[in-house]
Design a protein around this motif. Structure first.
Motif, mmCIF file in Angstrom:
data_model
loop_
_atom_site.group_PDB
_atom_site.id
_atom_site.type_symbol
_atom_site.label_atom_id
_atom_site.label_comp_id
_atom_site.label_asym_id
_atom_site.label_seq_id
_atom_site.Cartn_x
_atom_site.Cartn_y
_atom_site.Cartn_z
ATOM 1 N N ILE A 25 0.876 -1.180 0.000
ATOM 2 C CA ILE A 25 0.000 0.000 0.000
ATOM 3 C C ILE A 25 0.913 1.229 0.000
ATOM 4 O O ILE A 25 1.682 1.433 0.941
ATOM 5 N N SER A 26 0.835 2.034 -1.052
ATOM 6 C CA SER A 26 1.867 3.073 -1.202
ATOM 7 C C SER A 26 1.788 4.141 -0.114
ATOM 8 O O SER A 26 2.808 4.594 0.389
ATOM 9 N N LYS A 27 0.591 4.560 0.251
ATOM 10 C CA LYS A 27 0.480 5.533 1.341
ATOM 11 C C LYS A 27 -0.609 5.086 2.317
ATOM 12 O O LYS A 27 -1.779 5.492 2.191
ATOM 13 N N PRO A 28 -0.239 4.255 3.267
ATOM 14 C CA PRO A 28 -1.249 3.641 4.145
ATOM 15 C C PRO A 28 -2.002 4.672 4.989
ATOM 16 O O PRO A 28 -1.464 5.707 5.355
ATOM 17 N N ARG A 29 -3.264 4.338 5.277
ATOM 18 C CA ARG A 29 -4.087 5.161 6.177
ATOM 19 C C ARG A 29 -3.902 4.643 7.601
ATOM 20 O O ARG A 29 -4.201 3.483 7.886
ATOM 21 N N VAL A 30 -3.383 5.508 8.470
ATOM 22 C CA VAL A 30 -3.006 5.107 9.831
ATOM 23 C C VAL A 30 -3.877 5.846 10.847
ATOM 24 O O VAL A 30 -4.094 7.054 10.721
ATOM 25 N N LYS A 31 -4.404 5.111 11.846
ATOM 26 C CA LYS A 31 -5.160 5.758 12.920
ATOM 27 C C LYS A 31 -4.741 5.198 14.277
ATOM 28 O O LYS A 31 -4.231 4.089 14.370
ATOM 29 N N LEU A 32 -4.982 6.008 15.300
ATOM 30 C CA LEU A 32 -4.757 5.570 16.681
ATOM 31 C C LEU A 32 -6.079 5.074 17.260
ATOM 32 O O LEU A 32 -7.106 5.740 17.116
ATOM 33 N N LEU A 33 -6.053 3.939 17.934
ATOM 34 C CA LEU A 33 -7.266 3.388 18.547
ATOM 35 C C LEU A 33 -7.601 4.177 19.813
ATOM 36 O O LEU A 33 -6.759 4.356 20.687
ATOM 37 N N ASN A 34 -8.846 4.642 19.893
ATOM 38 C CA ASN A 34 -9.255 5.478 21.020
ATOM 39 C C ASN A 34 -10.721 5.194 21.355
ATOM 40 O O ASN A 34 -11.349 4.341 20.725
ATOM 41 N N ILE A 35 -11.263 5.905 22.337
ATOM 42 C CA ILE A 35 -12.664 5.681 22.722
ATOM 43 C C ILE A 35 -13.566 6.787 22.185
ATOM 44 O O ILE A 35 -14.675 6.996 22.669
ATOM 45 N N GLY A 36 -13.114 7.480 21.172
ATOM 46 C CA GLY A 36 -13.900 8.516 20.528
ATOM 47 C C GLY A 36 -13.000 9.135 19.469
ATOM 48 O O GLY A 36 -11.791 8.917 19.479
ATOM 49 N N THR A 37 -13.570 9.880 18.538
ATOM 50 C CA THR A 37 -12.749 10.410 17.450
ATOM 51 C C THR A 37 -12.428 11.897 17.627
ATOM 52 O O THR A 37 -11.645 12.448 16.861
#
Lengths: 350, 350
Positions: free
Chosen positions: A175-187
Motif C-alpha cells: 500500500i503506497s500511502k497507508p491510512r493510519v489511525k490511533l485506537l481510542n474511545i472517541g474520534t
C-alpha cells in the motif's frame, strides 16, 4: 536458481509440533522454490517429517536442538535456555546472520523475551511491538500493533509503532500511502489518555513529510470496515481488541451453527448455502491471517499461531519472506531517521 | 391498581426523538400497566406522540422543556443547560424524587456529566461507572462495566465496580451468586497493570464474605461464552472491547449477507434458512440488550442507545424498572458497607 530468503524454523513450537511446521514449509516451498530452510529441533523427529516431503530435498538443513521451550514456561526461565532450545537457536541463527528471519509457533512471551535479548531494539526504537493482520470487509487486511508486547506505552512509543506499522503496510501489503489511525474511545481530539493525545499531536505536526496518512483516532467498531490500513494502540488495548474480535467472530459463527441445526428446513438451507458459507469460513479462518511480527528489533521474528495448520504456517513463512524481500528493517530505519530529522528541524525553527 | 415505578423520560434524546421514546414507553406500559411516565420535551410535539398511544392515557405527565441537548454538544456546555433541557429536567426529576429513574437516548457524555453533577456519587463510591449487557452463548447476558465513564481507574475503582456490577447481576438478572472477573491480557496472576493486580488481590482477600464469586482474570475472547456474569474493566478497555465486539458482529453478519447473495443457489438456501437466521438476528439485535446504566450515583439514570427502536426503548425502561423494584441503590450501599467493614477488620487483625 538464485537463492531466496533463508528462514530459520523452530520446528518444535506449536500445538502440532514438527508435523505442521515442516508441512507448512513444504507448502511455502511449492509457492516459492528459492526458499532455504534451517530447521531447529530434535534431529530424528524433524528428519522423519522432512523425509515425508520430497519437494524439500536440497532446500533444508536440520540443526539438532537438545531441548524445546514449554508452552507454559515463563519468559524469565526460557531466556536462560536460548542456546539449547529450538526456539532460542532459531532466533540466534538470525542474530548470527545464518538466516534472514525466524518463524516459531511456540510460547509468545518466551519468543518475545528471547528475540529482544538476542536481537536488541533498532536504533531509534524504544520498544518493539507485536503486529498482526486483521481481516476486513475491504480488499486488504489491516495491520494492528501493539498486540501485547507492551502493557503501557508513552506517546513516543505510539509514534514509533505508527512508523513501523506503516512500513509494514507499505512493504508486505504494497500500500503506497497507508491510512493510519490511533485506537481510542472517541474520534474527537479531546478524547482518550494523555499519551494518545500527545501521540496524535506529534503525528499531526509531521503530516506533510510522513510516508503515510495519519487520519486521527478510530474506535473499536471501525477496525474491520476496510477503511484503514494500520491501527496503532498500546499492547493492553490491542490485546483486548484482538481477542474480543476473535471471541465475537466465534460467538456469531456458533450462533449461526445453532440456527442451521434448529430445524430440518434450516438444515436443507444450510446444505444449499454451503459453498457460499465456505467463503465466509475462509475469510474468518485465522490460518489465512497467520503470522504476527515483532517489529523494531535488529532482525525478523514471526510468531505463527500455536494452533496453525500447514496452510497457516505457510502463510507465516510468507509474511517472513515478504519482509525479507522488501528489506523492511532498512525502510523502518530510514522512515525513523526522516521523522526525527524533521522533528528536530521543527523544534529548532520554533 | 398500585402505582409502580415512576420513570422520567428525556423525550427529545435519540436519533428518532419523541416518536421512538413515546412508542417505547407505550410498549413498556403494555407489559407493565403500573408504570407512571414523566415526559420531558417540547409539549406540542410530545403531546402529539402521546395522543397516538391510547393505552398511555392516565399514565403520562408531560412537562414542557424549552430546549434539548444536541448530539454533538460538549458535556461542559451541556451542564450549564440542566434546568432548561429535556435531558437535564429528566435527571432533576430523579434528584427531586419526582421520579424513580430517568431514561435518555441522548448524548452519552452530556448525560453522564449532568447525572454526576445533579445526583453525586454514593457514599463509598469514588467514581460512577457505565454498565451494560453483552449477549452470550449462555442463558443470560453478561454485565460489563465500566464502558467509558472513566478513562483511567485505580484498584479501588475496579473493586467498587465489581461490587456494583455484582449487585446489578443479583437484582436485575436474578443471579444469586454472580461469577465476576477482571478483564486482562492473560489469566496468570502476574499479568496486566499494577491496578489490575492490586484489585485482584483485594477481591481475592475478600472472597469469603463477598456476595459474588471472584474468579480472577478473563480475556477478550471469553466475554461471550456465557461462563461469567460480570466483567470488570477500566472505561478505556471496556469501551474498546464493547465497540470491537459490536463491529466484529456486524462484520461477520455483513460477510454472511454477501455469502448468501453470491449465487442463486445460496439465495435459495437463505430463503429456506430464514426463520432460523431470524433467531440469530434477534440474538444480536442491540435493541434486545438496550439500556446502559450509570451505577454509583444517588439516583438511577439509564442510557438508551441513540438508534434504539420502540422495542429497544421499552427494554431500557425495563432495565430502569428492574433496578427500581429491586432497590439496587440500597443493595449496592449495603454490599459496600459489608466490604469495608470486613476490609477494616482484616487490616486491624494484621
Amino acid at each position: 536458481m538464485s537463492s531466496g530468503p533463508r528462514i530459520a524454523i523452530d520446528a518444535m513450537g506449536g500445538d502440532s509440533g514438527p508435523a505442521a511446521m515442516v508441512a507448512g514449509a513444504a507448502r511455502a516451498f511449492r509457492r516459492d522454490s528459492t526458499l532455504q530452510f534451517l530447521f531447529y529441533g530434535d534431529e530424528q523427529i524433524v528428519g522423519a517429517e522432512v523425509a515425508r516431503h520430497q519437494n524439500l530435498k536440497g532446500a533444508v538443513t536440520i540443526v539438532h536442538s537438545p531441548e524445546s521451550i514449554d508452552a507454559s514456561e515463563k519468559p524469565s526461565q526460557a531466556i536462560r535456555r536460548a542456546r539449547t532450545t529450538s526456539m532460542g537457536m532459531a532466533i540466534n541463527a538470525v542474530k548470527e546472520e545464518k538466516a534472514d528471519a525466524a518463524v516459531s509457533g511456540g510460547n509468545t512471551g518466551a519468543l518475545m523475551a528471547m528475540a529482544k535479548l538476542a536481537l536488541r531494539t533498532m536504533p531509534g526504537i524504544d520498544r518493539p511491538a507485536l503486529a498482526a493482520l486483521l481481516p476486513t470487509l475491504g480488499e486488504q487486511d489491516c495491520v494492528m500493533l501493539d498486540l501485547g508486547a507492551n502493557t503501557e506505552c508513552d506517546a513516543q512509543n505510539l509514534v514509533q509503532f505508527a512508523v513501523m506499522g506503516a512500513a509494514y503496510a507499505r512493504t508486505v501489503l504494497s500500500i503506497s500511502k497507508p491510512r493510519v489511525k490511533l485506537l481510542n474511545i472517541g474520534t474527537e481530539e479531546l478524547k482518550g489518555t494523555d499519551e494518545l493525545k500527545e501521540a496524535a499531536a506529534l503525528l499531526r505536526e509531521a503530516t506533510d513529510y510522513l510516508p503515510f496518512r495519519f487520519n486521527g483516532f478510530t474506535e473499536g467498531d471501525q477496525l474491520s470496515r476496510g477503511e484503514l490500513d494500520v491501527v496503532v494502540t498500546d499492547g493492553f488495548s490491542g490485546n483486548i481488541a484482538l481477542k474480543t474480535a476473535e471471541g465475537t467472530a466465534r460467538f456469531v459463527t456458533d450462533l449461526l451453527r445453532r440456527a442451521f441445526k434448529s430445524s430440518l428446513r434450516s438444515k436443507a438451507g444450510f446444505a444449499l448455502s454451503k459453498p457460499a458459507l465456505n467463503l465466509l469460513k475462509h475469510h474468518l479462518d485465522p490460518n489465512n491471517h497467520n503470522g504476527a511480527v515483532f517489529l523494531g528489533l535488529n532482525g525478523l521474528v514471526v510468531k505463527s499461531h500455536g494452533g496453525a495448520n500447514p496452510k497457516g504456517v505457510a502463510n507465516a513463512i510468507g509474511v517472513a519472506c515478504g519482509m525479507v524481500r522488501n528489506d523492511i528493517l532498512r525502510k523502518i530505519g530510514d522512515d525513523l531517521d526522516d521523522f526525527r530529522a524533521h522533528a528536530f528541524a521543527n523544534e529548532a525553527a520554533q
